[in-house]
Design a protein around this motif. Structure first.
Motif, PDB file in Angstrom:
ATOM      1  N   ARG A 177       2.809  -7.468   4.815  1.00 10.54           N
ATOM      2  CA  ARG A 177       3.502  -7.224   6.079  1.00 10.54           C
ATOM      3  C   ARG A 177       4.181  -8.504   6.543  1.00 10.54           C
ATOM      4  NH1 ARG A 177       4.264  -2.015   7.215  1.00 10.54           N
ATOM      5  NH2 ARG A 177       4.508  -2.490   9.407  1.00 10.54           N
TER       6      ARG A 177
ATOM      7  N   PHE B 209       0.812  -1.227   0.000  1.00  8.19           N
ATOM      8  CA  PHE B 209       0.000   0.000   0.000  1.00  8.19           C
ATOM      9  C   PHE B 209       0.840   1.269   0.000  1.00  8.19           C
ATOM     10  CE2 PHE B 209       0.821  -1.512   4.276  1.00  8.19           C
ATOM     11  CZ  PHE B 209       1.399  -0.397   4.866  1.00  8.19           C
TER      12      PHE B 209
ATOM     13  N   GLY C 295       4.274   0.306  13.224  1.00  3.52           N
ATOM     14  CA  GLY C 295       3.383   0.148  12.065  1.00  3.52           C
ATOM     15  C   GLY C 295       2.788  -1.244  12.026  1.00  3.52           C
TER      16      GLY C 295
ATOM     17  N   ILE D  77      -5.428   4.640   1.481  1.00  7.85           N
ATOM     18  CA  ILE D  77      -5.412   5.582   0.349  1.00  7.85           C
ATOM     19  C   ILE D  77      -4.889   4.817  -0.862  1.00  7.85           C
ATOM     20  CG2 ILE D  77      -4.458   7.774  -0.506  1.00  7.85           C
ATOM     21  CD1 ILE D  77      -3.868   8.447   2.455  1.00  7.85           C
TER      22      ILE D  77
ATOM     23  N   GLN E 122      -0.600  -1.904  11.313  1.00  8.47           N
ATOM     24  CA  GLN E 122      -1.592  -1.796  10.210  1.00  8.47           C
ATOM     25  C   GLN E 122      -2.842  -2.633  10.482  1.00  8.47           C
ATOM     26  OE1 GLN E 122      -0.244   0.575   9.026  1.00  8.47           O
ATOM     27  NE2 GLN E 122       1.924   0.241   8.786  1.00  8.47           N
TER      28      GLN E 122
ATOM     29  N   GLY F 158      10.517   7.054   8.514  1.00  8.20           N
ATOM     30  CA  GLY F 158      11.045   6.393   7.325  1.00  8.20           C
ATOM     31  C   GLY F 158       9.981   6.147   6.283  1.00  8.20           C
ATOM     32  N   GLY F 159      10.260   5.152   5.510  1.00 10.32           N
ATOM     33  CA  GLY F 159      11.127   4.004   5.689  1.00 10.32           C
ATOM     34  C   GLY F 159      11.033   3.372   7.091  1.00 10.32           C
TER      35      GLY F 159
ATOM     36  N   ASP G 208       0.177   2.232  14.251  1.00  8.50           N
ATOM     37  CA  ASP G 208      -0.580   2.666  13.075  1.00  8.50           C
ATOM     38  C   ASP G 208      -1.568   1.570  12.703  1.00  8.50           C
ATOM     39  OD1 ASP G 208       1.007   4.873  12.971  1.00  8.50           O
ATOM     40  OD2 ASP G 208       2.176   4.235  11.226  1.00  8.50           O
TER      41      ASP G 208
END
Ligand SMILES: C[S@@+](CC[C@H](N)C(=O)[O-])C[C@H]1O[C@@H](n2cnc3c(N)ncnc32)[C@H](O)[C@@H]1O
Ligand code: SF4
Length: 402
Positions: free
Chosen positions: A171, A56, A157, A230, A159, A99-100, A196
């Protein structure tokens, strides 16, 4: 009132170009910097490497092993800045490693960078040191080092904890492993652990989302960022689900998590006890020292973007005195604060920026009547509906400013 939802402030901020004054040289700014500017500043460090590319994401990163000198270049860049009296006099309130994936760097490189920061710069007493990371790169030995070096905030992160969702997003590791790593971090005693969350990805059900929320609550995370998927250029994931689903999921998150003691800190962030000083300072117009390849920031009205190309970045560190940026008109800071107010969930206080005050009044009446905002003392606070449409409202209002 609105049909097409902007999901990020990046698109809302694209029109900064109108504040450009012309090129400027960093050294001139640092030599002249007015040391009476006492507003705390922030530092952003960019690490543009990832060990796997998520389906993504098209952020400023590349799939490669970190260059073995990367840590040394950043340390040199820190020392370069630190050699100016004007920078030594600045006080920093937050550092953000982004980042990254910063944790792709070697443990000792990360340690070296944190130590150089503390040696060369002055910090507020409760300065925030954030590491953005993924579950798989955040190893136990790195966690121990971050503890030793005084890191106090993590943005992980995750997700989603849902294994099928993780597979779609490319992931690493299972939802169970992600959950256990967060639990480990929490138990280690760090002041803030945040994560996140991506929602509205293809085939995600409301039930899947509720499972993710339950895990955040049970981990007692300090906060979480919530991003509706997005559809970005050059990404591989299928299209996000439509506006109706997007809205339903947003309201589910807002209502469920408020019941669990979270509140909105930003349009895309809910917190229990995370103060996220880095972003809050930026919303109040703080200067940001950019470090690392691809880092952006601004000091005393000079906006800078370090080259993302490693060779060019290395040259820009070696020839630090020649670094250039773009001088921004002083009104730029007003526009940053204006948009910052909206990101924090309020209509901008500085109504003097509107070209046509009556036109603003007309929009304000509509926003109130349709319950996008409510009056709270002297302020207008965005409701959940207003937060959902927040970046769209931000773009509409910014277009009405001088
Ligand atoms: C700059 S990325 C880096 C995070 C870190 N490297 C990681 O993998 O977790 C920051 C966050 O932006 C969000 N993000 C990136 N691309 C996105 C997209 N296309 N839609 C929604 N959120 C996105 C993700 O939640 C991601 O964790
Ligand atoms: S989400 Fe993070 S790990 Fe994945 S590609 Fe983007 S920056 Fe790299």
């Amino acid at each position: 009132m609105f049909n097409s939802r902007l999901k990020t402030h990046h698109s809302a901020m694209a029109e900064g170009a109108k504040y450009l004054k012309g090129p400027g040289v960093l050294m001139d700014v640092l030599e002249q910097k007015n040391s009476t500017n006492r507003q705390p500043a922030t530092i952003y460090i960019h690490v543009p490497f990832c060990s796997k590319i998520c389906s993504f994401c098209n952020m400023r990163r590349s799939l490669q092993e970190p260059h073995s000198n990367y840590g040394d270049w950043i340390v040199e860049e820190i020392r370069n800045y630190g050699s100016y009296t004007s920078v030594k006099e600045m006080v920093f309130d937050a550092v953000y490693f982004g980042g990254g994936t910063p944790t792709t760097l070697d443990k000792e490189d990360l340690r070296k960078i944190i130590r150089a920061l503390k040696e060369c710069f002055r910090f507020t007493e409760n300065a925030e040191f954030t590491i953005e990371t993924t579950v798989s790169e955040l190893t136990e030995d790195k966690i121990a080092m971050f503890w030793e070096e005084g890191v106090n905030r993590f943005s992980v992160g995750v997700q989603t904890f849902h294994d099928e969702g993780r597979r779609q997003m490319n992931r690493i590791g299972s939802g169970r492993q992600a959950f256990e790593k967060l639990r480990y971090l929490k138990n280690a005693g760090f002041a803030t652990v945040s994560m996140d969350l991506i929602y509205n990805y293809p085939n995600q059900t409301v039930g899947d989302l509720m499972e993710d929320l339950k895990k955040i609550t049970s981990l007692e995370l300090g906060g979480f960022s919530m991003y509706s998927l997005i559809n970005m250029k050059e990404t591989k994931i299928d299209e996000a689900q439509g506006l109706k689903n997007d809205e339903e999921m947003f309201f589910r998150i807002a209502e469920t998590m408020e019941r669990s003691g979270y509140r909105f800190l930003e349009l895309t962030k809910m917190v229990r006890d995370d103060t996220y000083k880095y972003i809050m300072n930026r919303h109040y117009g703080a200067d940001t020292l950019p470090l690392g390849a691809g880092a952006g920031g601004s000091i005393c009205g000079l906006a800078m973007m370090n080259p993302i190309d490693l060779r060019e970045y290395q040259t820009s560190v070696a020839e630090f005195g020649n670094r250039k940026g773009m001088q921004m008109h002083p009104a730029y800071k007003d526009s940053v604060i204006f948009k910052g107010d909206l990101q924090r969930g309020y209509l901008p206080r500085n109504t003097a920026l509107y070209k046509d005050y009556e036109a603003y009044q007309a929009i304000l009446s509509k926003l109130l009547a349709e319950h996008y905002v409510v009056k709270e003392g002297e302020e207008y606070r965005l409701t959940h509906k207003g937060i959902f449409w927040g970046n769209t409202i931000s773009r509409e209002l910014a277009a009405m400013t001088q």
